[in-house]
Design a protein around this motif. Structure first.
Motif, PDB file in Angstrom:
ATOM      1  N   LYS A  29       0.831  -1.214   0.000  1.00 60.98           N
ATOM      2  CA  LYS A  29       0.000   0.000   0.000  1.00 60.98           C
ATOM      3  C   LYS A  29       0.859   1.254   0.000  1.00 60.98           C
ATOM      4  O   LYS A  29       0.580   2.199  -0.738  1.00 60.98           O
ATOM      5  N   HIS A  30       1.911   1.274   0.810  1.00 64.61           N
ATOM      6  CA  HIS A  30       2.808   2.441   0.822  1.00 64.61           C
ATOM      7  C   HIS A  30       3.407   2.667  -0.556  1.00 64.61           C
ATOM      8  O   HIS A  30       3.468   3.803  -1.037  1.00 64.61           O
ATOM      9  N   ILE A  31       3.852   1.590  -1.187  1.00 63.84           N
ATOM     10  CA  ILE A  31       4.445   1.725  -2.518  1.00 63.84           C
ATOM     11  C   ILE A  31       3.401   2.213  -3.512  1.00 63.84           C
ATOM     12  O   ILE A  31       3.667   3.116  -4.304  1.00 63.84           O
ATOM     13  N   ALA A  32       2.191   1.652  -3.472  1.00 61.02           N
ATOM     14  CA  ALA A  32       1.133   2.059  -4.406  1.00 61.02           C
ATOM     15  C   ALA A  32       0.804   3.535  -4.270  1.00 61.02           C
ATOM     16  O   ALA A  32       0.601   4.227  -5.266  1.00 61.02           O
ATOM     17  N   GLU A  44      13.632   2.490  -0.552  1.00 57.22           N
ATOM     18  CA  GLU A  44      14.064   1.641   0.560  1.00 57.22           C
ATOM     19  C   GLU A  44      14.650   2.479   1.687  1.00 57.22           C
ATOM     20  O   GLU A  44      14.377   2.215   2.865  1.00 57.22           O
ATOM     21  N   THR A  45      15.435   3.487   1.341  1.00 59.03           N
ATOM     22  CA  THR A  45      16.026   4.358   2.362  1.00 59.03           C
ATOM     23  C   THR A  45      14.939   5.049   3.176  1.00 59.03           C
ATOM     24  O   THR A  45      14.992   5.079   4.410  1.00 59.03           O
ATOM     25  N   ILE A  46      13.949   5.591   2.490  1.00 60.77           N
ATOM     26  CA  ILE A  46      12.857   6.296   3.176  1.00 60.77           C
ATOM     27  C   ILE A  46      12.059   5.324   4.036  1.00 60.77           C
ATOM     28  O   ILE A  46      11.787   5.593   5.215  1.00 60.77           O
ATOM     29  N   LEU A  47      11.694   4.192   3.477  1.00 62.17           N
ATOM     30  CA  LEU A  47      10.887   3.218   4.217  1.00 62.17           C
ATOM     31  C   LEU A  47      11.655   2.641   5.406  1.00 62.17           C
ATOM     32  O   LEU A  47      11.085   2.432   6.480  1.00 62.17           O
ATOM     33  N   ASN A  48      12.954   2.400   5.246  1.00 69.39           N
ATOM     34  CA  ASN A  48      13.758   1.897   6.363  1.00 69.39           C
ATOM     35  C   ASN A  48      13.871   2.940   7.471  1.00 69.39           C
ATOM     36  O   ASN A  48      13.909   2.583   8.649  1.00 69.39           O
ATOM     37  N   ALA A  49      13.894   4.219   7.112  1.00 71.08           N
ATOM     38  CA  ALA A  49      13.931   5.285   8.120  1.00 71.08           C
ATOM     39  C   ALA A  49      12.636   5.296   8.934  1.00 71.08           C
ATOM     40  O   ALA A  49      12.620   5.760  10.074  1.00 71.08           O
ATOM     41  N   CYS A  50      11.561   4.765   8.354  1.00 66.33           N
ATOM     42  CA  CYS A  50      10.274   4.668   9.048  1.00 66.33           C
ATOM     43  C   CYS A  50      10.131   3.324   9.751  1.00 66.33           C
ATOM     44  O   CYS A  50       9.028   2.904  10.083  1.00 66.33           O
ATOM     45  N   THR A  52      10.568   0.349   8.564  1.00 60.09           N
ATOM     46  CA  THR A  52       9.964  -0.670   7.713  1.00 60.09           C
ATOM     47  C   THR A  52      11.097  -1.404   7.014  1.00 60.09           C
ATOM     48  O   THR A  52      11.820  -0.811   6.232  1.00 60.09           O
ATOM     49  N   LYS A  53      11.273  -2.670   7.308  1.00 59.92           N
ATOM     50  CA  LYS A  53      12.336  -3.458   6.680  1.00 59.92           C
ATOM     51  C   LYS A  53      11.858  -3.877   5.295  1.00 59.92           C
ATOM     52  O   LYS A  53      10.936  -4.665   5.170  1.00 59.92           O
ATOM     53  N   THR A  54      12.489  -3.316   4.272  1.00 58.60           N
ATOM     54  CA  THR A  54      11.899  -3.443   2.945  1.00 58.60           C
ATOM     55  C   THR A  54      12.670  -4.279   1.934  1.00 58.60           C
ATOM     56  O   THR A  54      12.050  -4.850   1.050  1.00 58.60           O
ATOM     57  N   ARG A  55      13.977  -4.339   2.021  1.00 61.61           N
ATOM     58  CA  ARG A  55      14.748  -4.924   0.917  1.00 61.61           C
ATOM     59  C   ARG A  55      14.256  -6.328   0.557  1.00 61.61           C
ATOM     60  O   ARG A  55      13.924  -6.600  -0.596  1.00 61.61           O
ATOM     61  N   SER A  56      14.191  -7.230   1.511  1.00 62.86           N
ATOM     62  CA  SER A  56      13.759  -8.596   1.188  1.00 62.86           C
ATOM     63  C   SER A  56      12.270  -8.635   0.840  1.00 62.86           C
ATOM     64  O   SER A  56      11.831  -9.461   0.042  1.00 62.86           O
ATOM     65  N   ARG A  57      11.474  -7.746   1.416  1.00 56.54           N
ATOM     66  CA  ARG A  57      10.038  -7.748   1.159  1.00 56.54           C
ATOM     67  C   ARG A  57       9.729  -7.187  -0.235  1.00 56.54           C
ATOM     68  O   ARG A  57       8.793  -7.638  -0.885  1.00 56.54           O
ATOM     69  N   ILE A  58      10.491  -6.208  -0.700  1.00 55.34           N
ATOM     70  CA  ILE A  58      10.318  -5.720  -2.075  1.00 55.34           C
ATOM     71  C   ILE A  58      10.642  -6.853  -3.047  1.00 55.34           C
ATOM     72  O   ILE A  58       9.908  -7.088  -4.002  1.00 55.34           O
ATOM     73  N   THR A  59      11.712  -7.573  -2.775  1.00 53.63           N
ATOM     74  CA  THR A  59      12.066  -8.718  -3.619  1.00 53.63           C
ATOM     75  C   THR A  59      10.940  -9.749  -3.614  1.00 53.63           C
ATOM     76  O   THR A  59      10.588 -10.300  -4.660  1.00 53.63           O
ATOM     77  N   GLY A  70      11.820  -1.139 -12.818  1.00 56.10           N
ATOM     78  CA  GLY A  70      12.037  -0.674 -14.178  1.00 56.10           C
ATOM     79  C   GLY A  70      13.502  -0.644 -14.567  1.00 56.10           C
ATOM     80  O   GLY A  70      14.393  -0.882 -13.742  1.00 56.10           O
ATOM     81  N   LEU A  71      13.741  -0.324 -15.815  1.00 55.96           N
ATOM     82  CA  LEU A  71      15.113  -0.267 -16.337  1.00 55.96           C
ATOM     83  C   LEU A  71      15.962   0.783 -15.630  1.00 55.96           C
ATOM     84  O   LEU A  71      17.180   0.652 -15.558  1.00 55.96           O
ATOM     85  N   ASN A  72      15.326   1.822 -15.104  1.00 55.07           N
ATOM     86  CA  ASN A  72      16.052   2.879 -14.391  1.00 55.07           C
ATOM     87  C   ASN A  72      15.961   2.707 -12.881  1.00 55.07           C
ATOM     88  O   ASN A  72      16.080   3.669 -12.132  1.00 55.07           O
ATOM     89  N   ASN A  73      15.705   1.470 -12.426  1.00 52.12           N
ATOM     90  CA  ASN A  73      15.629   1.110 -11.009  1.00 52.12           C
ATOM     91  C   ASN A  73      14.413   1.705 -10.297  1.00 52.12           C
ATOM     92  O   ASN A  73      14.373   1.770  -9.074  1.00 52.12           O
ATOM     93  N   GLU A  74      13.395   2.123 -11.063  1.00 51.64           N
ATOM     94  CA  GLU A  74      12.197   2.688 -10.444  1.00 51.64           C
ATOM     95  C   GLU A  74      11.211   1.583 -10.103  1.00 51.64           C
ATOM     96  O   GLU A  74      11.151   0.564 -10.781  1.00 51.64           O
ATOM     97  N   LEU A  75      10.458   1.802  -9.028  1.00 59.21           N
ATOM     98  CA  LEU A  75       9.417   0.857  -8.648  1.00 59.21           C
ATOM     99  C   LEU A  75       8.242   1.013  -9.603  1.00 59.21           C
ATOM    100  O   LEU A  75       7.813   2.125  -9.900  1.00 59.21           O
ATOM    101  N   LYS A  76       7.733  -0.116 -10.064  1.00 54.53           N
ATOM    102  CA  LYS A  76       6.609  -0.109 -10.994  1.00 54.53           C
ATOM    103  C   LYS A  76       5.544  -1.064 -10.459  1.00 54.53           C
ATOM    104  O   LYS A  76       5.861  -2.060  -9.824  1.00 54.53           O
ATOM    105  N   MET A  77       4.294  -0.720 -10.760  1.00 53.68           N
ATOM    106  CA  MET A  77       3.178  -1.556 -10.335  1.00 53.68           C
ATOM    107  C   MET A  77       2.134  -1.521 -11.439  1.00 53.68           C
ATOM    108  O   MET A  77       1.852  -0.461 -11.989  1.00 53.68           O
ATOM    109  N   GLN A  78       1.587  -2.667 -11.746  1.00 52.37           N
ATOM    110  CA  GLN A  78       0.564  -2.746 -12.773  1.00 52.37           C
ATOM    111  C   GLN A  78      -0.617  -1.864 -12.362  1.00 52.37           C
ATOM    112  O   GLN A  78      -0.972  -1.787 -11.194  1.00 52.37           O
ATOM    113  N   GLN A  79      -1.202  -1.171 -13.316  1.00 52.50           N
ATOM    114  CA  GLN A  79      -2.244  -0.190 -13.014  1.00 52.50           C
ATOM    115  C   GLN A  79      -3.453  -0.790 -12.311  1.00 52.50           C
ATOM    116  O   GLN A  79      -4.053  -0.147 -11.453  1.00 52.50           O
TER     117      GLN A  79
END
Length: 103
Positions: A29-32, A44-50, A52-59, A70-79
């Motif tokens: 939900k935070h990512i969306a 990840e830096t922002i979420l970890n500061a809050c 929220t342990k994110t690295r393994s969960r994003i994976t 994405g190709l430029n390391n951006e987070l993407k989510m299907q619409q």
């Protein structure tokens, strides 16, 4: 709503409900709401500061096809997933589970 859209939304709801923890649901939900299109490392830096342990969960979310990078390391989510996240289903899920998060 088209019948096809109805079935797709049901599959998305099942995928959301099948996430193993409330932390995974909260992270999605935070990512969306805030981080789609933002650099994964910055997110990840922002979420970890809050705390929220994110690295393994994003994976994990990427492995479940609920999120992509994405190709430029951006987070993407299907619409359709984002639309579900913005919809009443997720908000009703939050309120029924006593979350204080208000988007």
């Amino acid at each position: 709503m088209k019948e096809t859209d109805y079935h797709i939304n049901n599959v998305l709801r099942m995928s959301f409900n099948a996430l193993p923890s409330n932390n995974d649901k909260e992270l999605l939900k935070h990512i969306a709401y805030f981080f789609v299109g933002i650099d994964k490392d910055d997110s990840e830096t922002i979420l970890n500061a809050c705390d929220t342990k994110t690295r393994s969960r994003i994976t994990y979310l990427v492995d479940k096809c609920l999120l992509s990078i994405g190709l430029n390391n951006e987070l993407k989510m299907q619409q359709l997933i984002q639309a579900m996240e913005d919809g009443k289903y997720v908000k009703s899920h939050l309120t029924s589970h006593g979350s204080e998060v208000d988007y």
